[in-house]
Design an enzyme around this catalytic site. Structure first.
Site, short mmCIF file in Angstrom:
data_model
loop_
_atom_site.label_atom_id
_atom_site.label_comp_id
_atom_site.label_asym_id
_atom_site.label_seq_id
_atom_site.Cartn_x
_atom_site.Cartn_y
_atom_site.Cartn_z
CD GLU A 81 7.61 -11.00 -5.66
OE1 GLU A 81 7.30 -9.79 -5.66
OE2 GLU A 81 7.36 -11.78 -6.58
CB ILE A 91 -1.03 -4.18 -7.65
CG1 ILE A 91 -1.24 -3.58 -6.24
CG2 ILE A 91 -1.56 -5.61 -7.75
CD1 ILE A 91 -0.42 -4.23 -5.12
CB ILE A 129 32.42 -6.79 -20.76
CG1 ILE A 129 33.00 -7.53 -19.55
CG2 ILE A 129 32.80 -7.51 -22.06
CD1 ILE A 129 32.40 -8.89 -19.28
CD GLU A 154 -2.87 -1.07 2.41
OE1 GLU A 154 -2.82 -0.09 3.19
OE2 GLU A 154 -3.71 -1.97 2.47
N GLY A 201 32.23 -1.55 -22.53
CA GLY A 201 32.85 -0.22 -22.60
C GLY A 201 31.81 0.83 -22.98
N GLY A 202 32.19 1.77 -23.84
CA GLY A 202 31.29 2.85 -24.25
C GLY A 202 29.98 2.31 -24.81
N GLY A 234 4.97 -0.93 2.78
CA GLY A 234 5.68 -1.75 1.81
C GLY A 234 6.35 -2.88 2.56
NE ARG A 248 35.84 -2.55 -29.11
CZ ARG A 248 35.84 -1.48 -29.89
NH1 ARG A 248 35.11 -1.46 -30.99
NH2 ARG A 248 36.55 -0.43 -29.57
N1 COS Z 1 5.27 -19.29 6.74
C1 COS Z 1 4.34 -19.57 7.69
N2 COS Z 1 4.03 -18.70 8.68
C2 COS Z 1 4.66 -17.53 8.70
C3 COS Z 1 5.63 -17.16 7.76
C4 COS Z 1 5.92 -18.12 6.74
N3 COS Z 1 6.83 -17.86 5.79
N4 COS Z 1 6.09 -15.94 8.04
C5 COS Z 1 5.42 -15.52 9.12
N5 COS Z 1 4.55 -16.48 9.53
C6 COS Z 1 3.59 -16.40 10.63
C7 COS Z 1 4.11 -17.06 11.85
O1 COS Z 1 3.05 -17.54 12.63
C8 COS Z 1 4.76 -15.89 12.56
O2 COS Z 1 4.90 -16.13 13.91
P1 COS Z 1 6.20 -16.99 14.43
O3 COS Z 1 7.39 -16.27 13.90
O4 COS Z 1 6.06 -16.89 15.90
O5 COS Z 1 6.05 -18.35 13.88
C9 COS Z 1 3.77 -14.77 12.29
O6 COS Z 1 3.34 -15.03 10.94
C10 COS Z 1 4.33 -13.37 12.36
O7 COS Z 1 5.46 -13.30 11.51
P2 COS Z 1 6.60 -12.24 11.73
O8 COS Z 1 6.95 -12.16 13.19
O9 COS Z 1 7.72 -12.55 10.76
O10 COS Z 1 5.86 -10.88 11.32
P3 COS Z 1 6.44 -9.46 11.16
O11 COS Z 1 5.31 -8.49 11.18
O12 COS Z 1 7.57 -9.24 12.12
O13 COS Z 1 7.01 -9.56 9.65
C11 COS Z 1 8.48 -8.97 7.86
C12 COS Z 1 8.00 -8.75 9.27
C13 COS Z 1 9.39 -7.81 7.58
C14 COS Z 1 9.25 -10.28 7.75
C15 COS Z 1 7.29 -9.06 6.85
O14 COS Z 1 6.41 -8.00 7.06
C16 COS Z 1 7.78 -9.02 5.40
O15 COS Z 1 8.21 -10.03 4.83
N6 COS Z 1 7.72 -7.82 4.79
C17 COS Z 1 8.09 -7.65 3.41
C18 COS Z 1 6.91 -7.74 2.54
C19 COS Z 1 7.32 -7.92 1.13
O16 COS Z 1 8.17 -8.71 0.79
N7 COS Z 1 6.68 -7.17 0.25
C20 COS Z 1 6.99 -7.28 -1.11
C21 COS Z 1 5.87 -6.97 -1.97
S1 COS Z 1 4.55 -8.05 -1.82
S2 COS Z 1 4.51 -8.83 -3.57
#
Ligand code: COS
Length: 389
Positions: free
Chosen positions: A367, A158, A341, A128, A343-344, A132, A272
């Site tokens: 991602e 998106i 590699i 959003e 160059g210009g 992010g 080249r």
């Molecule tokens: N598989 C299964 N369960 C998962 C999981 C996974 N890969 N990741 C998290 N969970 C679940 C678990 O239950 C976790 O609790 P535990 O760690 O105790 O098992 C719970 O969700 C909470 O997860 P977490 O503590 O990692 O949550 P956060 O809010 O701290 O997450 C990050 C932080 C930064 C890791 C997360 O928000 C993230 O990946 N952000 C980036 C988003 C992104 O990549 N965006 C790109 C565009 S989207 S296409």
């Protein structure tokens, strides 16, 4: 139990067919795709016909039933061509299919997986304007109203939104932040639902043909059956599981595109001449070629290990983040060397090196940025250490 996926002989034949398709159809279509900022319709039709939109959907839902290793190898091969082609199919076969398969109800699987396998296009709406990296801070609201939910909010950057038939929307079903981010739920929203508006495609640095746009939701009413899994609070886990998968796909895209760029660097170095001989004979050029080759090989080995573990049923959040971080950073180094590699000539639009350089930059961002991958890796290390202490 290990997921055997598609029959190995059938898969090998498919990869041979795909390699030919990539070199004979996709690479020649790159120029038009970039100029029009859209994959040409006849190419989309051929991709549908090859079943590329349904490779990961189980056979009973009309897909090819590939396991993770096979699907990721397919993405790597596809990524020899400009990134728009992988981008078009990857949201279907990666993130959306993973969410629906892992968290969806039987009705949702039967309704959506065959349509997606047939080539209906999906978008994955997590990001959003104000969230992010911190996905759990998203603001889009889903409010229960009788037998329906009403969704309001804006989703940003998106991928495939301008072409989407289905948008998987992550929204808050609870205004408060709940433990384990259980305030977030996912909704299967057909893109033609009243109240859904798709913004103008954003102009980007590279990756032309892969379109991104805002998805604006204004009091979008969907039935309760659109709630993924039929239960509130599963959206964050579904998104994170999908991201594990999406990160492997970006790692594969980075490895595939780096290989393409390196081939163009090698060809240029062989053709080249300087000081009377091909520049490939000079040791400083050879160092750039060799470092690139070794790093691509390392990324391929990481991807192969992570996907094998995923097929064995292991949770691979740490490995997916390692592979995504390493491969995307590696791709950035390789395309930079390929410009060097040349160059210009490497700075001119006339040569491919310039666009490889721009296209590759996104792999380190989407991602999950490299910094988010570092967080995920360290978080998992700390958790595993605490659990074993
Ligand atoms: N598989 C299964 N369960 C998962 C999981 C996974 N890969 N990741 C998290 N969970 C679940 C678990 O239950 C976790 O609790 P535990 O760690 O105790 O098992 C719970 O969700 C909470 O997860 P977490 O503590 O990692 O949550 P956060 O809010 O701290 O997450 C990050 C932080 C930064 C890791 C997360 O928000 C993230 O990946 N952000 C980036 C988003 C992104 O990549 N965006 C790109 C565009 S989207 S296409």
């Amino acid at each position: 139990m290990t997921n055997p996926g598609m029959d190995e002989d059938v898969f090998e034949a498919f990869i041979e067919q795909l390699k030919r398709f990539v070199r004979e159809r996709l690479v020649p279509a790159e120029e038009q795709t970039i100029a029009d900022n859209q994959v040409p319709d006849d190419i989309v039709a051929e991709m549908r016909e090859m079943g590329l939109f349904g490779i990961t959907m189980p056979i009973e839902y009309g897909g090819a039933g590939m396991n993770v290793s096979q699907y990721i190898e397919t993405m790597r091969q596809l990524s020899w061509a400009t990134p728009a082609f992988r981008s078009l199919v990857s949201i279907n076969v990666g993130m959306t299919c993973t969410s629906i398969l892992k968290q969806g109800t039987e009705e949702q699987k039967s309704e959506w997986l065959p349509r997606l396998a047939n080539g209906a296009i999906a978008a994955f709406a997590l990001t959003e304007p104000d969230s992010g990296s911190d996905s759990a801070a998203l603001k889009t609201r889903a409010i229960k109203d009788g037998d329906d939910y009403v969704l309001t909010g804006t989703k940003r950057y998106i991928t495939n939104a301008p072409f989407a038939d289905l948008v998987l929307v992550m929204a808050r079903t609870n205004p408060e932040k709940l433990p384990k981010n259980a305030h977030i739920s996912s909704f299967l929203v057909p893109a033609d639902t009243p109240g859904v508006t798709i913004g103008k495609p954003d102009a980007k640095m590279g990756q032309q043909g892969a379109q991104i746009a805002d998805v604006i939701l204004e009091e979008v009413r969907v039935p309760a059956s659109a709630l993924l899994g039929g239960e509130e609070g599963k959206g964050f886990v579904a998104a994170m599981q999908s991201l594990d998968n999406g990160r492997l796909s970006v790692a594969a895209a980075s490895a595939g595109y780096a290989a393409r760029a390196l081939e163009s660097g090698l060809r240029y170095a062989m053709e080249r001449k300087a000081f009377g001989e091909p520049i490939a004979q000079f040791q400083l050029i050879q160092a750039m070629l060799a470092d690139s080759k070794a790093e691509i090989y390392a990324a391929e080995c990481m991807i192969a290990d992570a996907t094998r573990r995923a097929d064995a049923g292991e949770r691979i959040s740490l490995e997916a983040s390692c592979a995504k971080m390493f491969a995307s950073e590696m791709c950035g180094r390789v395309v930079d060397r390929v410009v060097q590699i040349h160059g210009g000539a490497g700075y001119l639009k006339e040569y491919d090196a310039e666009r490889f350089f721009r296209d590759a930059r996104l792999y380190r961002i989407y991602e999950g940025t490299t910094q988010i991958q570092q967080l995920v890796i360290a978080k998992n290390m700390i958790r595993d250490f605490a659990a074993s202490a």
